[in-house]
Write a protein that holds these residues in place. Structure first.
Motif, PDB file in Angstrom:
ATOM      1  N   VAL A 112       0.956  -1.259   0.093  1.00  0.00           N
ATOM      2  CA  VAL A 112       0.213  -0.282   0.233  1.00  0.00           C
ATOM      3  C   VAL A 112       1.201   1.489  -0.053  1.00  0.00           C
ATOM      4  O   VAL A 112       1.841   1.417   0.719  1.00  0.00           O
ATOM      5  N   TYR A 113       0.395   2.494  -1.421  1.00  0.00           N
ATOM      6  CA  TYR A 113       1.664   3.600  -1.009  1.00  0.00           C
ATOM      7  C   TYR A 113       0.414   4.734  -0.384  1.00  0.00           C
ATOM      8  O   TYR A 113      -0.842   4.744  -0.838  1.00  0.00           O
ATOM      9  N   GLN A 114       1.221   5.965   0.241  1.00  0.00           N
ATOM     10  CA  GLN A 114      -0.263   6.741   0.510  1.00  0.00           C
ATOM     11  C   GLN A 114       1.130   7.655   0.344  1.00  0.00           C
ATOM     12  O   GLN A 114       1.898   7.741   0.369  1.00  0.00           O
ATOM     13  N   ASN A 116       0.196  12.756  -0.524  1.00  0.00           N
ATOM     14  CA  ASN A 116      -0.745  14.141  -0.812  1.00  0.00           C
ATOM     15  C   ASN A 116      -0.867  14.362  -2.368  1.00  0.00           C
ATOM     16  O   ASN A 116       1.261  14.194  -2.783  1.00  0.00           O
ATOM     17  N   ASP A 129      -5.233  13.205   1.105  1.00  0.00           N
ATOM     18  CA  ASP A 129      -4.439  11.320   1.122  1.00  0.00           C
ATOM     19  C   ASP A 129      -4.826  10.458   0.052  1.00  0.00           C
ATOM     20  O   ASP A 129      -6.120  10.237  -0.063  1.00  0.00           O
ATOM     21  N   ILE A 131      -4.478   7.073  -1.335  1.00  0.00           N
ATOM     22  CA  ILE A 131      -4.045   5.626  -0.804  1.00  0.00           C
ATOM     23  C   ILE A 131      -4.449   4.845  -2.219  1.00  0.00           C
ATOM     24  O   ILE A 131      -5.291   4.247  -2.995  1.00  0.00           O
ATOM     25  N   HIS A 254     -12.893   6.072   5.692  1.00  0.00           N
ATOM     26  CA  HIS A 254     -12.704   6.666   4.301  1.00  0.00           C
ATOM     27  C   HIS A 254     -12.909   8.001   4.373  1.00  0.00           C
ATOM     28  O   HIS A 254     -12.997   8.500   2.130  1.00  0.00           O
ATOM     29  N   SER A 257     -10.174  10.143   2.055  1.00  0.00           N
ATOM     30  CA  SER A 257      -9.203  10.033   1.253  1.00  0.00           C
ATOM     31  C   SER A 257      -9.172   9.626  -0.332  1.00  0.00           C
ATOM     32  O   SER A 257     -10.686   9.431   0.081  1.00  0.00           O
ATOM     33  N   TYR A 259      -8.453   6.997  -3.382  1.00  0.00           N
ATOM     34  CA  TYR A 259      -8.296   5.708  -3.796  1.00  0.00           C
ATOM     35  C   TYR A 259      -8.043   5.274  -5.302  1.00  0.00           C
ATOM     36  O   TYR A 259      -8.598   5.716  -5.433  1.00  0.00           O
ATOM     37  N   TYR A 295       7.431   1.479  -0.263  1.00  0.00           N
ATOM     38  CA  TYR A 295       5.653   1.371  -0.477  1.00  0.00           C
ATOM     39  C   TYR A 295       5.079   1.983   1.434  1.00  0.00           C
ATOM     40  O   TYR A 295       6.297   1.924   2.122  1.00  0.00           O
ATOM     41  N   THR A 296       4.199   2.298   1.639  1.00  0.00           N
ATOM     42  CA  THR A 296       4.172   2.402   2.312  1.00  0.00           C
ATOM     43  C   THR A 296       4.195   1.840   3.699  1.00  0.00           C
ATOM     44  O   THR A 296       4.284   1.479   5.445  1.00  0.00           O
TER      45      THR A 296
END
Length: 473
Positions: A112-114, A116, A129, A131, A254, A257, A259, A295-296
């Motif tokens: 998973v990568y996050q 801004n 954000d 995701i 959510h 966020s 996606y 990745y986060t």
């Protein structure tokens, strides 16, 4: 004396004193409703917790985090250091994902990568954000959609918007947003495409003109003019795949966020930041990009819940931070148990007062029916039957109060959920939740309280002398 006769006599005695019986039953109604409603508040929080755990992978999921991306690499995995290092950073990269997937009892590992991002549409812009994850991981989150579908993998990038994203936009001219004006942007998030900028810091610094240059004046430095190319922040057009269910007033996990598909995002980032460090990615000591995509965090799915703790310990020993939903759930359960005990105790005070009312009603009934008790004793009624008669009256008061109290508690619970939505205070479900099993349990408890409250008055009735009772006026 037959049970049917005892029931008939007990019910007729209660009917003769309608007002007193009503007031006593009313006390039980309030007491029962207080306990049920108080406990339902704790049940609502617990239900929201279970829903959150389910959406984040269930009890067999492990979240693995490494070093914070964006930090400088000090040896370890940098090129040209000969493999020696003073400190090896623990990053979530492709090699780690492969190693984790080879651990026994691990079914799959999902990165998973996050990051801004900045979204632009006409006169509006907003930060969010982002995701990014694999399609199968997104699907397992069971996200409820108001429209559209989950992001599809492919060459083009699609965004799934959280229901609170409209509140994050503001007018560029006035710098005022929803919380200033209480007006939502004129954007259809289910259909409108918009621009996305993956490097908001560079964009806001003024480098938003293509091929802009940074110039140094030779008169100020004493050297020849030097120019350094500064690449602008490109704008990418993204299409919406859908919008998550819920209005802007309904908070959920959510809410703020966005996606998207991980592979699609990686392709765009590698193209946009070719030869440069991607925002949020680590770099070497010399400032060069880290050779692998970091990745986060990684979501590790285990086959059985009994293997979760062992695998979590194994990953911790490797130097990574580990969070498991099972540990989180256990910690929250103990807190909710305390909350429910406190709330239930508050409601129990009301039922205790109701129990005192039942005892008072039954004792007054004995004093008023002293002669009647003496007569039935002389006629041969056993002490056991007299005791049963008064206990039945007390039990009937408790049962009727419990039944009506449950109906009243459902009314209160519905009113609370109507006036105060659970999402408004950070819950994914209703703030008050009454499970079906609480109805018979609370009715049985109210009936038990009535019997216990009527025990000593019934015992008092058994001890009355028949001759003294008959002579009583």
């Amino acid at each position: 004396m037959r049970w049917i006769d005892l029931l008939r006599i007990s019910s007729s005695n209660l009917k003769r004193r309608k007002l007193r019986t009503f007031l006593t039953v009313l006390g039980v109604i309030i007491g029962t409703a207080s306990i049920v409603v108080m406990i339902s508040l704790g049940m609502g929080m617990q239900r929201s917790l279970y829903k959150e755990v389910e959406e984040s992978g269930g009890l067999t999921s492990i979240k693995v985090r490494g070093s914070n991306a964006g930090e400088v690499m000090y040896g370890g995995r940098t090129e040209g250091d000969g493999g020696s290092s003073k400190k090896e950073e623990k990053y979530i990269d492709g090699r780690l994902l492969k190693h984790l997937s080879e651990i026994q009892h691990v079914e799959k590992v999902s990165p998973v990568y996050q990051m801004n991002i900045l979204l632009l549409k006409g006169i509006y812009e907003g930060t969010a954000d982002l995701i990014a994850m694999k399609p199968e991981e997104l699907k397992e989150m069971n996200i409820k959609l108001a429209s559209g579908s989950l992001p599809k993998p492919g060459s083009s990038l699609e965004f799934l918007y959280g229901n609170g994203i409209p509140t994050l936009f503001y007018e560029k001219a006035t710098n005022k947003g929803y919380y200033d004006t209480r007006r939502l942007p004129d954007i259809n998030f289910a259909r409108d495409s918009m621009f996305v900028i993956f490097d908001p810091e560079n964009y806001h610094s003024g480098n938003n003109v293509l091929d802009s240059m940074v110039t140094t004046d030779k008169n100020k430095t004493g050297n020849a003019a030097e120019t350094a190319p500064q690449k602008s922040s490109s704008k990418y057009v993204v299409r919406p795949s859908g919008v998550i269910a819920g209005g802007i007033e309904k908070y959920n996990m959510h809410y703020g966020s966005v996606y998207c598909d991980l592979d699609s995002l990686q392709r765009i980032l590698k193209k946009e930041f070719a030869g440069r460090v991607i925002p949020g990615q680590p770099k070497t000591k010399s400032g060069k990009p880290y050779k692998e995509f970091v990745y986060t965090y990684a979501q590790v799915h285990v086959d059985e819940i009994e293997h979760v703790d062992a695998i979590a310990s194994q990953i911790r020993d490797m130097g990574y931070e580990v969070e498991t939903n099972a540990e989180y759930l256990d910690a929250m359960k103990s807190q909710f148990a305390i909350v429910q005990a406190v709330l239930g105790g508050i409601g129990a005070v009301s039922l205790l007062v109701a129990a005192i009312g039942i005892a008072n009603t039954m004792m007054m009934s004995i004093y008023e029916r002293t002669k009647e008790i003496g007569v039935i004793k002389v006629l041969g009624c056993s002490l056991k039957n007299i005791k049963q008669m008064f206990l039945l009256e007390a039990a009937f008061i408790g049962l009727l109060g419990g039944l009506l109290g449950n109906a009243f508690s459902f009314l209160i619970s519905g009113t609370i959920n109507f006036l105060v939505s659970g999402e408004q205070i950070g819950l994914d479900s209703s703030i008050s939740y009454i499970p079906w099993w609480m109805v018979p349990v609370s009715m049985g408890f109210a009936m038990l309280v009535g019997i216990l409250a009527g025990y000593f008055p019934a015992k008092r009735a058994m001890q009355l002398s028949p001759l003294e009772a008959i002579r009583n006026n």
